[in-house]
Design an enzyme around this catalytic site. Structure first.
Site, PDB file in Angstrom:
ATOM      1  N   GLU A  84      -6.822  -0.716  29.081  1.00 20.03           N
ATOM      2  CA  GLU A  84      -6.542   0.196  29.796  1.00 20.03           C
ATOM      3  C   GLU A  84      -5.400   0.035  30.349  1.00 20.03           C
ATOM      4  O   GLU A  84      -4.110   0.201  29.665  1.00 20.03           O
ATOM      5  CB  GLU A  84      -6.955   1.248  30.538  1.00 20.03           C
ATOM      6  CG  GLU A  84      -8.279   1.676  29.853  1.00 20.03           C
ATOM      7  CD  GLU A  84      -9.901   1.294  29.941  1.00 20.03           C
ATOM      8  OE1 GLU A  84      -9.311  -0.180  30.270  1.00 20.03           O
ATOM      9  OE2 GLU A  84     -10.539   2.131  29.832  1.00 20.03           O
TER      10      GLU A  84
ATOM     11  N   GLY B  49     -13.379   2.755  26.880  1.00 17.30           N
ATOM     12  CA  GLY B  49     -14.324   4.333  27.781  1.00 17.30           C
ATOM     13  C   GLY B  49     -16.017   3.569  27.344  1.00 17.30           C
ATOM     14  O   GLY B  49     -16.459   4.011  27.450  1.00 17.30           O
TER      15      GLY B  49
ATOM     16  N   ALA C  29     -12.316   5.254  25.053  1.00 17.08           N
ATOM     17  CA  ALA C  29     -11.981   6.557  24.311  1.00 17.08           C
ATOM     18  C   ALA C  29     -11.186   6.999  23.338  1.00 17.08           C
ATOM     19  O   ALA C  29      -9.924   5.732  22.980  1.00 17.08           O
ATOM     20  CB  ALA C  29     -10.917   7.186  25.232  1.00 17.08           C
TER      21      ALA C  29
ATOM     22  N   GLU D 124     -17.470   1.394  29.880  1.00 18.91           N
ATOM     23  CA  GLU D 124     -17.979   2.172  30.519  1.00 18.91           C
ATOM     24  C   GLU D 124     -18.888   3.429  31.240  1.00 18.91           C
ATOM     25  O   GLU D 124     -19.950   3.617  31.221  1.00 18.91           O
ATOM     26  CB  GLU D 124     -16.507   3.844  31.512  1.00 18.91           C
ATOM     27  CG  GLU D 124     -15.275   2.810  31.539  1.00 18.91           C
ATOM     28  CD  GLU D 124     -14.568   3.700  31.485  1.00 18.91           C
ATOM     29  OE1 GLU D 124     -13.700   4.451  30.814  1.00 18.91           O
ATOM     30  OE2 GLU D 124     -13.935   3.689  32.921  1.00 18.91           O
TER      31      GLU D 124
HETATM   32  C1  HSC Z   1     -10.262   4.691  27.321  1.00 17.51           C
HETATM   33  O1  HSC Z   1     -11.252   3.763  26.536  1.00 17.51           O
HETATM   34  C2  HSC Z   1      -9.629   4.865  28.306  1.00 17.51           C
HETATM   35  C3  HSC Z   1     -11.608   5.001  28.765  1.00 17.51           C
HETATM   36  O2  HSC Z   1     -10.775   4.739  30.062  1.00 17.51           O
HETATM   37  C4  HSC Z   1     -11.455   6.405  29.702  1.00 17.51           C
HETATM   38  C5  HSC Z   1     -11.052   7.334  30.049  1.00 17.51           C
HETATM   39  C6  HSC Z   1     -11.801   8.924  30.233  1.00 17.51           C
HETATM   40  C7  HSC Z   1     -10.616   9.365  31.273  1.00 17.51           C
HETATM   41  C8  HSC Z   1     -11.073  11.190  31.475  1.00 17.51           C
HETATM   42  C9  HSC Z   1     -10.758  11.848  32.774  1.00 17.51           C
HETATM   43  C10 HSC Z   1     -10.407  13.100  32.534  1.00 17.51           C
HETATM   44  N1  HSC Z   1      -8.724   5.450  19.822  1.00 17.51           N
HETATM   45  O3  HSC Z   1      -7.031  -1.709  15.448  1.00 17.51           O
HETATM   46  P1  HSC Z   1      -8.085  -2.369  14.105  1.00 17.51           P
HETATM   47  C11 HSC Z   1      -8.854   2.930  14.899  1.00 17.51           C
HETATM   48  S1  HSC Z   1      -8.199   3.590  26.517  1.00 17.51           S
HETATM   49  C12 HSC Z   1      -7.989   5.358  18.534  1.00 17.51           C
HETATM   50  O4  HSC Z   1      -7.323  -1.806  12.583  1.00 17.51           O
HETATM   51  P2  HSC Z   1      -9.869  -4.192  14.429  1.00 17.51           P
HETATM   52  C13 HSC Z   1      -6.693   1.623  14.843  1.00 17.51           C
HETATM   53  O5  HSC Z   1      -5.645   3.100  15.219  1.00 17.51           O
HETATM   54  C14 HSC Z   1      -8.905   3.237  24.855  1.00 17.51           C
HETATM   55  N2  HSC Z   1      -8.696   5.388  17.237  1.00 17.51           N
HETATM   56  O6  HSC Z   1      -8.964  -3.053  13.358  1.00 17.51           O
HETATM   57  C15 HSC Z   1      -7.211   2.181  13.265  1.00 17.51           C
HETATM   58  O7  HSC Z   1      -7.036   3.116  12.778  1.00 17.51           O
HETATM   59  P3  HSC Z   1      -6.102   3.021  11.290  1.00 17.51           P
HETATM   60  C16 HSC Z   1      -9.493   1.896  25.652  1.00 17.51           C
HETATM   61  C17 HSC Z   1      -8.896   4.087  17.861  1.00 17.51           C
HETATM   62  O8  HSC Z   1     -11.013  -4.496  13.628  1.00 17.51           O
HETATM   63  C18 HSC Z   1      -8.982   1.911  13.310  1.00 17.51           C
HETATM   64  O9  HSC Z   1      -9.413   2.204  14.292  1.00 17.51           O
HETATM   65  N3  HSC Z   1      -9.789   1.038  24.159  1.00 17.51           N
HETATM   66  C19 HSC Z   1      -9.021   3.296  18.410  1.00 17.51           C
HETATM   67  O10 HSC Z   1      -8.137  -4.589  14.176  1.00 17.51           O
HETATM   68  C20 HSC Z   1      -9.250   0.304  13.778  1.00 17.51           C
HETATM   69  O11 HSC Z   1      -8.607   0.180  14.264  1.00 17.51           O
HETATM   70  C21 HSC Z   1      -8.348   0.310  23.790  1.00 17.51           C
HETATM   71  O12 HSC Z   1      -7.432   0.294  24.206  1.00 17.51           O
HETATM   72  C22 HSC Z   1      -9.342   4.080  19.848  1.00 17.51           C
HETATM   73  N4  HSC Z   1      -9.695   3.483  21.007  1.00 17.51           N
HETATM   74  O13 HSC Z   1     -10.133  -3.615  16.113  1.00 17.51           O
HETATM   75  C23 HSC Z   1      -9.235  -0.612  21.822  1.00 17.51           C
HETATM   76  N5  HSC Z   1      -9.403   1.746  18.415  1.00 17.51           N
HETATM   77  O14 HSC Z   1      -7.400   2.573  10.543  1.00 17.51           O
HETATM   78  C24 HSC Z   1      -8.671  -0.261  21.407  1.00 17.51           C
HETATM   79  C25 HSC Z   1      -8.839   1.306  17.210  1.00 17.51           C
HETATM   80  O15 HSC Z   1      -5.870   4.442  10.928  1.00 17.51           O
HETATM   81  N6  HSC Z   1      -8.560  -1.009  20.200  1.00 17.51           N
HETATM   82  N7  HSC Z   1      -8.763   3.113  16.579  1.00 17.51           N
HETATM   83  O16 HSC Z   1      -4.823   2.791  11.915  1.00 17.51           O
HETATM   84  C26 HSC Z   1      -8.880  -1.953  19.590  1.00 17.51           C
HETATM   85  O17 HSC Z   1      -8.908  -2.828  20.449  1.00 17.51           O
HETATM   86  C27 HSC Z   1      -9.260  -2.641  18.120  1.00 17.51           C
HETATM   87  O18 HSC Z   1      -8.537  -1.081  17.657  1.00 17.51           O
HETATM   88  C28 HSC Z   1     -10.595  -2.475  17.829  1.00 17.51           C
HETATM   89  C29 HSC Z   1     -10.733  -2.658  16.400  1.00 17.51           C
HETATM   90  C30 HSC Z   1     -10.801  -3.398  18.409  1.00 17.51           C
HETATM   91  C31 HSC Z   1     -11.570  -1.726  18.576  1.00 17.51           C
END
Ligand code: HSC
Length: 695
Positions: free
Chosen positions: A126, A103, A64, A106
């Protein structure tokens, strides 16, 4: 309406929907809408028999869009989009390359088949954001791989490799070549077999044994759960797999997720996520500035710090020459390093082969001449300006042209050190924290006039070493230790005013720190601060008296606390308490008791005040940088977001009022609110409003 983030293409009767939402295909509103439209369009097309869901770029989907959390939710909601995928009458197959996280995983779970490239990885992280999976992850993953396998994955939040995912049954196939082509083949196969099988209908893995194993894990988690409520929510959600119909369990998961998103602890963790990424952007240095190559390195000084830094290089596979003045010193240093590695082997965290590889990367040497071929030299000698200047002066004549010269000083003025050389543009500070091979924080000290590529190289090297490098300006104690000193002074004031060491420490551990300031001083050695105070002509009545008694902390069996027979945690010491009471009396202070909140306010408010001065002086570029420093170097609890974030949650007006009161009570002018703090409070703003300044 053209779709911006999803491209639809055809390969015969197979529709290929390619997600393209750089940098990491996060599932923001536009992507969710485009994805829903693509599935609806391909689903309705009579010439399409199956759909492949692929992604462009380095990630399949990173989850997400974390930036959307905390804002009003925007339709279409992810669970509804996934429902549309799962209930599509044509098979949908995910072609996964790169990371499928949160997500993103998912989405893959809602598909009817999953093909992964060998380098793909999978995770539901998460939990690290104070959340639980909220788009069916807690329901579909257990149905696919069993609850007893799924729950630990979600609880740890760590990604797993494609090979492991295949073993678990999370993916149908792992391919070394073209993942989209393999997904097209699987899609054709599934289409030929008729109505697609949905993960939500699978119950084969949800056996009585699986439930029993999950409940045992849940019980162990309940016993060991810390301050985060999401582990409990995760248990509740996963239990729904066994106790509720799928639709009801999904609704329950969603309700739990929404409650957690609104919890301030998750908001703090999300702040940390973005702050940790922002530190990579160094204000004033463009992305076009490239690091200098680093192949060979040298560390000067084989004491605890120098040896630890050399280990950092060896652990990262980088050859390092560890230099001392005399053979006996380098022998001692190497023995210390070998002993630390031996301990890791005994504990089972390092194999003997890896230990040998790492030791082989460290070349012991006597004399600075051994630094001649190093691309970077890190000096970790005695913390004294004369010593440092002499080393840097000598190094200037030895190090090759273009080599970076770094000092691991904790407090000293880097330009004064650099002035001993004819290449001040190549001299910076790289402040590691003790033990250097363990602690994540690295302050990269950027004095004025330094070459941009030197800063970029130090940052890149820090990341290669597995550190969290943060650029700071030159100034006494830089960021972390300068704020720590504010807390140390506050501790001293509190003790003299009436609090006891165990009360001060309990307030801070109750706040979430692993250790209070007194236990921390005892661990580090009280003599260190004592020596530093004496060198600067400073005094601290209680801390000095404790040192004068020879109570240096754990290493002498007593400090602020007693450590009988080498105990790791201290006990109250009546002698120390009497000594403190005597000092209060000598200073004419009538001791009084403090509540936990009062202690916290007196410890933390002055730190924030110092942080505000640090920002004003440009020693830290952004409040988030200070937060990351305190999280990765000083054990500030992540779910409280760091000192500057915490200050915003308290409210800056409140902080100003509290500091004014503390300044009046103590007569200490340093407690007067910093001008920046006052200005922000007057404007009803927080530190978060300063972010734009560095953009
Ligand atoms: C989730 O998914 C919840 C779900 O269960 C769904 C819920 C829906 C519910 C609805 C209810 C009604 N979002 O780390 P990097 C950006 S929670 C936004 O430097 P890397 C990051 O800020 C999410 N931005 O690169 C950066 O931006 P900048 C679960 C995100 O290669 C750029 O991307 N997912 C983002 O070292 C590059 O990132 C996670 O927790 C995101 N989700 O690593 C994963 N992810 O350039 C979090 C990244 O402006 N992400 N960005 O600074 C990571 O672990 C790492 O970023 C990666 C990439 C491994 C993806």
């Amino acid at each position: 309406m053209p779709m911006e983030t999803v491209r639809l293409a055809r390969e015969g009767e197979i529709a290929i929907a390619t997600i393209d939402n750089p940098p990491v295909n996060a599932l923001g509103q536009a992507l969710r809408a485009d994805l829903a439209r693509a599935i609806a369009e391909a689903g309705a097309d009579p010439t399409v028999s199956a759909i492949v869901l692929a992604a462009a770029g380095r990630a399949f989907i990173a989850g997400a869009d974390i930036g959307e959390f905390g804002k009003p939710p925007l339709a279409p909601f992810l669970p509804d989009v996934l429902d549309a995928i799962e209930t599509c009458r044509k098979p949908v197959v995910a072609a996964i390359q790169g990371v499928a996280l949160g997500g993103g995983l998912e989405v893959a779970l809602a598909c009817h088949g999953r093909v992964a490239s060998v380098s793909a990885s999978f995770g539901l992280p998460e939990i690290k954001l104070g959340l639980i999976p909220g788009a069916g992850g807690t329901q579909r993953l257990p149905r696919l791989i069993g609850a007893a396998q799924a729950f630990p994955l979600m609880l740890a939040g760590e990604p797993i490799a494609a090979s492991r995912a295949l073993q678990l049954g999370l993916v149908d196939e792992v391919v070394d070549g073209d993942v989209v082509a393999a997904a097209v083949a699987l899609a054709r196969d599934l289409a030929a077999r008729g109505a697609p099988e949905r993960v939500c209908d699978r119950t084969g893995r949800l056996t009585a044994a699986d439930r029993e194993a999950f409940e045992a894990q849940a019980l162990a988690t309940t016993k060991g759960s810390g301050e985060m409520p999401n582990a409990m929510a995760l248990i509740e959600a996963v239990r729904g797999v066994f106790t509720l119909p799928f639709a009801e369990a999904l609704a329950a998961e969603r309700a739990l997720f929404l409650k957690l998103v609104a919890d301030p602890r998750s908001a703090a963790l999300r702040h940390v996520f973005f702050a940790e990424r922002e530190i990579a952007r160094v204000p004033g240095i463009g992305a076009d500035v490239k690091p200098r190559p680093i192949a060979r390195t040298a560390v000067i000084g084989a004491g605890t710090m120098g040896g630890g830094i050399a280990m950092c290089f060896a652990n990262a596979g980088i050859p390092v020459t560890l230099i001392e003045q005399e053979q006996a010193q380098i022998d001692n240093g190497m023995n210390r390093v070998a002993a630390i590695y031996a301990m890791s082997v005994t504990r089972g965290s390092l194999t003997p082969e890896k230990r040998d590889e790492r030791l082989a990367l460290i070349t012991p040497a006597v004399g600075l001449a051994a630094a001649a071929d190093a691309d970077i030299v890190i000096e970790a000698a005695f913390e004294e300006m004369g010593v440092k200047q002499q080393i840097f002066g000598a190094l200037d004549g030895i190090a090759k042209s273009g080599a970076i010269l770094a000092s691991n000083t904790s407090y000293l003025d880097v330009p004064t050190i650099a002035a001993a050389t004819k290449r001040p543009q190549d001299v910076l500070g790289m402040h590691f924290f003790s033990p250097a091979n363990v602690m994540k924080l690295l302050e990269v000290v950027r004095p004025q006039g330094i070459a941009d590529d030197v800063v970029v190289t130090a940052m890149a090297l820090g990341r290669r070493l597995g550190k969290v490098p943060v650029v700071v300006g030159n100034g006494f104690g830089f960021v972390g230790n300068r704020m720590l000193e504010a807390r140390t002074r506050a501790t001293e004031r509190l003790l003299i005013a009436g609090a006891l060491p165990h009360e001060v420490d309990a307030a801070l551990t109750g706040f979430g720190f692993k250790m209070g300031p007194c236990a921390m001083a005892d661990l580090a050695g009280n003599d260190i601060g004592w020596r530093s105070r004496k060198a600067r002509g400073k005094t601290a009545a209680v801390a000095d008296a404790i040192c004068e008694a020879g109570w240096f902390g754990q290493k002498t069996g007593r400090g602020y606390f007693l450590y009988p027979e080498g105990a790791r945690s201290g006990q109250r010491d009546p002698e120390v308490e009497a000594l403190i009471a005597r000092i209060s009396e000598e200073q004419g202070v009538t001791r009084r008791s403090f509540t936990t909140d009062e202690i916290l306010s007196r410890l933390l408010d002055p730190m924030v005040n110092e942080g505000a001065r640090i920002l004003e002086e440009g020693i830290a570029a952004r409040p988030g940088d200070i937060d990351v420093i305190w999280l990765s170097g000083y054990n500030w609890p992540a779910w409280r977001g760091g000192p500057m974030y915490w200050a915003d949650t308290v409210g800056l007006r409140t902080l100003v009022a509290r500091l004014e009161q503390q300044a009046a009570e103590t007569g200490d002018a340093t407690l007067q609110p910093a001008p920046l703090l006052r200005r922000l409070a007057d404007e009803s703003k927080g530190f978060a409003d300063l972010k734009a300044r560095s953009a």
